[in-house]
Design an enzyme around this catalytic site. Structure first.
Site: not given
Ligand code: CMP
Length: 138
Positions: A113, A116, A50, A10, A127
């Site tokens: 984070n 993904h 998403y 990311k 995806e």
């Molecule tokens: P990802 O695995 O990319 O899938 C969906 C993404 O949404 C997740 O990682 C996080 O980056 C984001 N995400 C999930 N829950 C939250 C939350 N409560 N607040 C903000 N971002 C979130």
């Protein structure tokens, strides 16, 4: 049996120059890189990716973040790739991630984070197809 999953490094991890370290962890864990590319997606493209989260309160912020800078998209292969990549990544919220996981080492927050990974066979298929054509999967 060998399985394929889809992963993104990311924008936060790219900005911090963690891409190489994350790729090294992925290779060390036994994944084969089937396809890989660096790209910069638009907000509309992030919204398409998403789409399943479109009703969630974090959707606008998440898609803004995912289009805030370059990413690396990749297809990875190994036995139990989907489950094993999610174990290697650690919990979505790095505050809950186990020691030694990618998110524990490199992620800053639940949104920023670092990485993904697909959560199931059907999402992996969607995806992979969203970012790669069949002829790129070698
Ligand atoms: P990802 O695995 O990319 O899938 C969906 C993404 O949404 C997740 O990682 C996080 O980056 C984001 N995400 C999930 N829950 C939250 C939350 N409560 N607040 C903000 N971002 C979130």
């Amino acid at each position: 049996m060998a399985q394929r999953t889809f992963s993104i490094i990311k924008p936060d991890a790219m900005r911090k120059n963690h891409a190489g370290a994350i790729l090294a962890e992925i290779e060390r864990a036994g994944f084969r890189i089937v396809a890989i590319k660096k790209l910069f997606i638009s907000k509309a493209q992030a919204e398409g990716f998403y789409y399943v989260h479109r009703e969630r309160p974090f959707f606008a912020s998440l898609t803004q973040f995912m289009s805030s800078g370059p990413i690396i998209a990749m297809v990875l292969e190994k036995d139990n790739a989907i489950t094993d990549l999610r174990k290697l990544m650690g919990a979505t919220n790095p505050a809950n991630a186990d020691e030694g996981t990618i998110r524990k080492k490199f992620a800053a927050s639940i949104e920023e984070n670092a990485i993904h990974g697909s959560d199931a066979e059907d999402t992996a298929q969607f995806e992979i197809g969203y970012f790669f054509a069949g002829y790129e999967l070698l």
